[in-house]
Motif scaffolding. Structure first.
Motif, PDB file in Angstrom:
ATOM      1  N   ASP A  66       0.820  -1.219   0.000  1.00  0.00           N
ATOM      2  CA  ASP A  66       0.000   0.000   0.000  1.00  0.00           C
ATOM      3  C   ASP A  66       0.854   1.270   0.000  1.00  0.00           C
ATOM      4  N   GLU A  67       2.184   1.108   0.120  1.00  0.00           N
ATOM      5  CA  GLU A  67       3.092   2.256   0.138  1.00  0.00           C
ATOM      6  C   GLU A  67       4.174   2.147  -0.936  1.00  0.00           C
ATOM      7  N   GLN A  68       4.014   1.243  -1.902  1.00  0.00           N
ATOM      8  CA  GLN A  68       5.020   1.053  -2.939  1.00  0.00           C
ATOM      9  C   GLN A  68       5.216   2.321  -3.760  1.00  0.00           C
ATOM     10  N   GLU A  69       6.460   2.577  -4.121  1.00  0.00           N
ATOM     11  CA  GLU A  69       6.788   3.782  -4.893  1.00  0.00           C
ATOM     12  C   GLU A  69       6.001   3.852  -6.195  1.00  0.00           C
ATOM     13  N   LYS A  70       5.844   2.724  -6.870  1.00  0.00           N
ATOM     14  CA  LYS A  70       5.104   2.683  -8.133  1.00  0.00           C
ATOM     15  C   LYS A  70       3.664   3.163  -7.949  1.00  0.00           C
ATOM     16  N   LEU A  71       3.086   2.865  -6.797  1.00  0.00           N
ATOM     17  CA  LEU A  71       1.711   3.243  -6.493  1.00  0.00           C
ATOM     18  C   LEU A  71       1.606   4.691  -6.040  1.00  0.00           C
ATOM     19  N   CYS A  72       2.635   5.185  -5.363  1.00  0.00           N
ATOM     20  CA  CYS A  72       2.551   6.476  -4.674  1.00  0.00           C
ATOM     21  C   CYS A  72       3.388   7.598  -5.284  1.00  0.00           C
ATOM     22  N   ASP A  73       4.107   7.345  -6.369  1.00  0.00           N
ATOM     23  CA  ASP A  73       5.057   8.348  -6.842  1.00  0.00           C
ATOM     24  C   ASP A  73       4.450   9.540  -7.570  1.00  0.00           C
ATOM     25  N   ASP A  74       3.216   9.437  -8.059  1.00  0.00           N
ATOM     26  CA  ASP A  74       2.617  10.543  -8.820  1.00  0.00           C
ATOM     27  C   ASP A  74       1.119  10.633  -8.502  1.00  0.00           C
ATOM     28  N   LEU A  75       0.802  10.993  -7.267  1.00  0.00           N
ATOM     29  CA  LEU A  75      -0.599  11.049  -6.832  1.00  0.00           C
ATOM     30  C   LEU A  75      -1.346  12.197  -7.505  1.00  0.00           C
ATOM     31  N   PRO A  76      -2.560  12.032  -7.931  1.00  0.00           N
ATOM     32  CA  PRO A  76      -3.350  10.811  -7.873  1.00  0.00           C
ATOM     33  C   PRO A  76      -3.207   9.923  -9.104  1.00  0.00           C
TER      34      PRO A  76
END
Length: 161
Positions: A66-76
Motif C-alpha cells: 500500500d506504500e510502494q513507490e510505483k503506487l505512490c510516486d505521482d498522486l493521484p
C-alpha cells in the motif's frame, strides 16, 4: 458501470472477517473496507486497507504494497481510479472513501452534494440542515445538536434537532 460492478460482485465475491474482497487476478485490488467504504486489497488477499490509508507513509499491508513507490510516486495519477474521487474543481481530488462521509473534503462540498458524488440522504447519526460551518455541507453530526452553539443557518440544531 454500476450494473456491471453489481454483476461482478454477485459472481466473484468472497468474504472474510466482515471484509469483502473480489476474487480477481492479483492486479485488481478493489475491496470494501469497514462501513462498506472503498479499499485496497493487500497481497494476502484478506486485508482490506481503506483508500485514504494508501500512500500515507504508514505500511498497513504486511508486505507494504500500500506504500510502494510505483503506487505512490505521482498522486493521484499513479493510483487505481477506484481509489480516487475528483472534486468539481479539477485541481482537487480526495480518496474515494472520503466521498459521502459528511465532511467537506473537497472544499466546495462537491464530495457531499453534487450529482457527481451521488450521496444518500443524511444518516441516522446526522441532522439535515444548511450548516454555517465550512466543515459540513448538508448535514451536521447529531452530537452537535443542542450544544448552545449555532451549527445550522436556521438554528434548527438548537431548537428542533
Amino acid at each position: 458501470i454500476l450494473l456491471l460492478l453489481d454483476v461482478l460482485l454477485n459472481v466473484n465475491m468472497k468474504t472474510s472477517e466482515n471484509k469483502l474482497f473480489l476474487a480477481f487476478p492479483s492486479v485488481n485490488r478493489f475491496c470494501a473496507a469497514s462501513n462498506n467504504r472503498t479499499g485496497f486489497l493487500c497481497d494476502d488477499r484478506v486485508t482490506c486497507v481503506p483508500a485514504s490509508h494508501v500512500c500515507n507513509r504508514i505500511r498497513d499491508c504486511r508486505n507494504g504494497e500500500d506504500e510502494q513507490e510505483k503506487l505512490c510516486d505521482d498522486l493521484p495519477r499513479s493510483l487505481p481510479g477506484y481509489l480516487v474521487f475528483h472534486c468539481s474543481n479539477p485541481a482537487y481530488w480526495i480518496y474515494a472513501d472520503q466521498r459521502c462521509d459528511g465532511m467537506n473534503d473537497c472544499g466546495d462540498c462537491s464530495d457531499e452534494m453534487e450529482s457527481l458524488a451521488a450521496c444518500p440522504p443524511c444518516g441516522s447519526e446526522w441532522w439535515s440542515c444548511t450548516p454555517v460551518l465550512y466543515e459540513y455541507c448538508t448535514c451536521i453530526p447529531k452530537r452537535l445538536c443542542r450544544d448552545s452553539i449555532q451549527h445550522c443557518a436556521s438554528w434548527s440544531d438548537e431548537y428542533i434537532c
